[in-house]
Design a protein around this motif. Structure first.
Motif, short mmCIF file in Angstrom:
data_model
loop_
_atom_site.label_atom_id
_atom_site.label_comp_id
_atom_site.label_asym_id
_atom_site.label_seq_id
_atom_site.Cartn_x
_atom_site.Cartn_y
_atom_site.Cartn_z
N GLU A 218 126.53 -0.99 101.25
CA GLU A 218 127.34 0.01 100.70
C GLU A 218 127.13 1.19 101.59
N ARG B 281 129.13 6.31 96.96
CA ARG B 281 128.71 4.86 96.55
C ARG B 281 128.86 4.16 95.36
N ASN B 282 129.24 5.23 94.25
CA ASN B 282 129.87 4.75 93.24
C ASN B 282 131.07 4.27 93.11
N ARG C 152 130.87 0.91 95.03
CA ARG C 152 130.27 -0.12 94.27
C ARG C 152 131.21 -0.65 93.14
N ASP D 287 132.97 -4.53 93.02
CA ASP D 287 133.04 -5.37 91.71
C ASP D 287 134.46 -5.66 91.44
N SER E 12 121.62 -7.17 102.29
CA SER E 12 122.71 -6.75 101.29
C SER E 12 123.22 -7.91 100.67
N HIS E 13 124.25 -7.47 99.80
CA HIS E 13 125.14 -8.59 99.04
C HIS E 13 125.83 -9.09 100.14
#
Length: 640
Positions: free
Chosen positions: A391, A402-403, A406, A410, A433-434
């Protein structure tokens, strides 16, 4: 079989070479001995004449190859290739097939209309028949028998130019009415007029079939047979892809699309199956394992490949997908920003606009598109499968919070744009990380011809500047402010207000400051120049990069400091769990030993002593140590 012409129906001479095809497909009583006036007044005789007219038209409109189908619309295997309609009709009469399909001759064309609404289908049919009259063509229509709103149109045109113009009309009607390729389908094979419907078994003849047979022009009486180019069948060798680690494709959007393909699959089934095959290659499947997925009847997303067979799938899906995926492997996916845009980023943004923008709000479309452009460019450089997407890296690339990043990730996973292949856990360390894989079914390859608008790295205050630049790239040519408002995902209104256009103009002024776009006499268009970042943007990006570096350093120090503590805590938890299990095992053994009779316990002791004496000294010592540790663990477990 009699070769005499049918009574009361105009015939074309010579007709001997087509006599086998005009043989009645269903037994009809002879009417040659009846008077002519009595035959015309008899309803049964009128039905017979209609059937004979249909047979005559079938002979003139259709030719080999002919093949039989069952009630499920699947091809029925025959012991030999069928050359005449009468041979296929024999299969129907004996119950070995439900119906049959034949190939139209070269001058004949057909359109299959499958609409949900009868009025809609009738309007489309009337539009096409009017166009056929304008082109001096001959046509006949009938209900296809599948229900309301389903029609078949068969037409004949004298020249190739007329047939091409009629095909253009079919495509125009399909596009302007928002129909799919299945709802208005251009056909080269069709069920003949005299063939029964595969489900109902009825022969629904056109209403004016006799008149259609009488008005068939003379130039259509001896139409040449449509011949397909002869291809030499050879064994297709599956290409060997680059060796990849076999990974399990998680349950979710990919498998759901295979089991229940959406409307986009039926628009272009070959492209959808090609991209699904590429997804299997990325996951590490070889040709045999991928064919097992393709041949599974539950995977409707591979219907065409399964129907056409393994050889067709290897040639048109597997080998092409191997070439595409291997060409896009790691950094070889794009050496320059222009190549990365044409291969991945441009098709990705174009596909998301078409498939997912209607489900997103205006506020999220522009920010998510900017983030997705950074993701597409990163995957074009690193690879399309199992790529880490930190991120903080995306924050550094786009300047978004970052919000926001993220929430966008999703949303991409939920909508099937990205596939999460690994979830981050703190035990992986500060550099993990993911991991995500790109869903290739989202790409719209029509955008491969577009040029990249600009870099996604500038960080102006405007939210919509990158979406406006992308619109100018995907729709080349001068665009007005109103057109940019419509194409860039703003509020969909027929006539945008002045306040709404001001939002677009604000973003365009940012593009002008960055030297990305300029206004001409006819509208706005890209300049093709490099981005000129303002001093304020450079300072903002430098501050963001410094903050991210401080956060990463702090997290790495904290992780290193707590790693030993976490490992020590885990060892303690593991030790207590083993002690509890040892205490439970010891308690169970003691209860079992107490339940045995005294004689059996004595015999077991003697047996164990004998076994112990047979061991070597080293084995005896190891056995004693094992028993002591077990009792020690059981003691502490019972105390806990």
């Amino acid at each position: 079989m009699s070769r005499a012409p049918f009574t009361g129906v105009p015939t074309a001479e010579p007709r001997t070479r087509r006599a086998a095809a005009t043989e009645p497909l269903f037994p009809l009583p002879s009417t040659s001995s009846l008077p002519r006036q009595q035959t015309e007044n008899n309803t049964e005789s009128a039905a017979e004449r209609a059937r004979v007219a249909a047979l005559l038209l079938d002979d003139l409109l259709f030719a080999a190859p002919v093949f039989c189908i069952d009630s499920g619309n699947s091809k029925v295997a025959t012991d030999r290739p069928l050359k005449f309609l009468s041979e296929a009709a024999e299969f129907v009469r004996t119950g070995r097939a439900a119906s049959y399909v034949a190939t139209l001759r070269e001058s004949a064309v057909a359109v299959d209309i499958d609409g949900d609404d009868d009025d809609w289908s009738t309007s489309a049919l009337e539009h096409l028949t009017s166009r056929a009259k304008e082109l001096d063509g001959w046509f006949v229509t009938r209900r296809s028998g599948g229900g309301a709103g389903r029609w078949h149109l068969i037409a004949c045109f004298r020249t190739q130019a007329a047939r091409a113009e009629f095909k253009t009309t079919v495509e125009t009607v399909r596009t302007h009415w928002g129909a799919t390729a299945r709802q208005i389908d251009w056909r080269r094979t069709l069920r003949p007029l005299s063939a029964p419907h595969r489900k109902s078994g009825r022969v629904d003849l056109p209403e004016f079939v006799e008149g259609a047979a009488n008005t068939l022009p003379s130039w259509a009486m001896n139409m040449p047979q449509y011949t397909r180019p002869v291809t030499t069948l050879r064994r297709e060798v599956p290409a060997t892809p680059w060796q990849r680690r076999l990974s399990t494709i998680p349950d979710g959007e990919f498998w759901e699309r295979l089991r229940e393909p959406g409307p986009d699959y039926w628009v272009d089934r070959s492209l959808s199956e090609l991209l699904s095959t590429a997804r299997l290659i990325i996951a590490g499947f070889d040709a045999d394992a991928a064919w097992q997925v393709v041949s599974d009847p539950a995977h409707l997303g591979f219907h065409r490949a399964r129907k056409r067979g393994h050889r067709w799938w290897v040639k048109h899906a597997w080998n092409e997908a191997v070439e595409y995926v291997d060409d896009h492997r790691h950094s070889r996916t794009g050496k320059s920003p222009s190549e990365r845009w044409k291969k991945v980023t441009g098709p990705l943004l174009a596909g998301v606009r078409e498939l997912h923008w209607p489900n997103w709000t205006t506020a999220t479309r522009h920010s998510r598109e900017h983030i997705l452009a950074a993701i597409g460019d990163r995957m074009a450089r690193q690879g399309l499968a199992c790529r880490p997407l930190p991120e903080r890296d995306l924050e550094n690339d786009t300047g978004k919070s970052r919000n926001t990043i993220r929430a966008a990730l999703d949303a991409f996973v939920e909508d099937g744009v990205l596939i999460r292949t690994r979830t981050y856990d703190q035990s992986m360390g500060p550099k993990a990380s993911h991991e995500f894989s790109l869903n290739l079914l989202t790409l719209d390859f029509r955008a491969e011809t577009s040029e990249p608008p600009c870099s996604h790295s500038p960080a102006p205050r405007s939210r919509s500047w990158f979406s406006l630049a992308t619109t100018l790239a995907l729709h080349p040519g001068p665009l007005t402010v109103t057109q940019l408002h419509t194409l860039s995902g703003y509020h969909p209104t027929p006539t945008p207000t002045r306040a709404q256009l001001e939002n677009v103009e604000t973003g365009l002024q940012v593009l002008r400051k960055l030297r990305i776009a300029q206004a001409g006499r006819k509208g706005w268009e890209l300049t093709g120049q490099a981005v000129r970042e303002l001093r304020s943007m450079t300072k903002r990006k430098a501050a963001t990069a410094a903050r991210i570096e401080r956060e990463r350093s702090a997290f790495a120090r904290s992780w290193e400091a707590t790693r030993e503590k976490l490992q020590r805590r885990w060892q303690e938890q593991k030790e207590r769990a083993l002690q509890r299990r040892a205490a439970a095992d010891q308690s169970r053994r003691e209860q079992w030993w107490a339940s045995l009779p005294a004689e059996e316990r004595k015999s077991r002791r003697d047996e164990w002593k004998a076994r112990f004496r047979e061991l070597t000294p080293a084995q005896q010592k190891a056995r004693v140590t094992e028993l002591r540790e077990r009792r020690y663990m059981a003691k502490w477990g019972a105390a806990a």
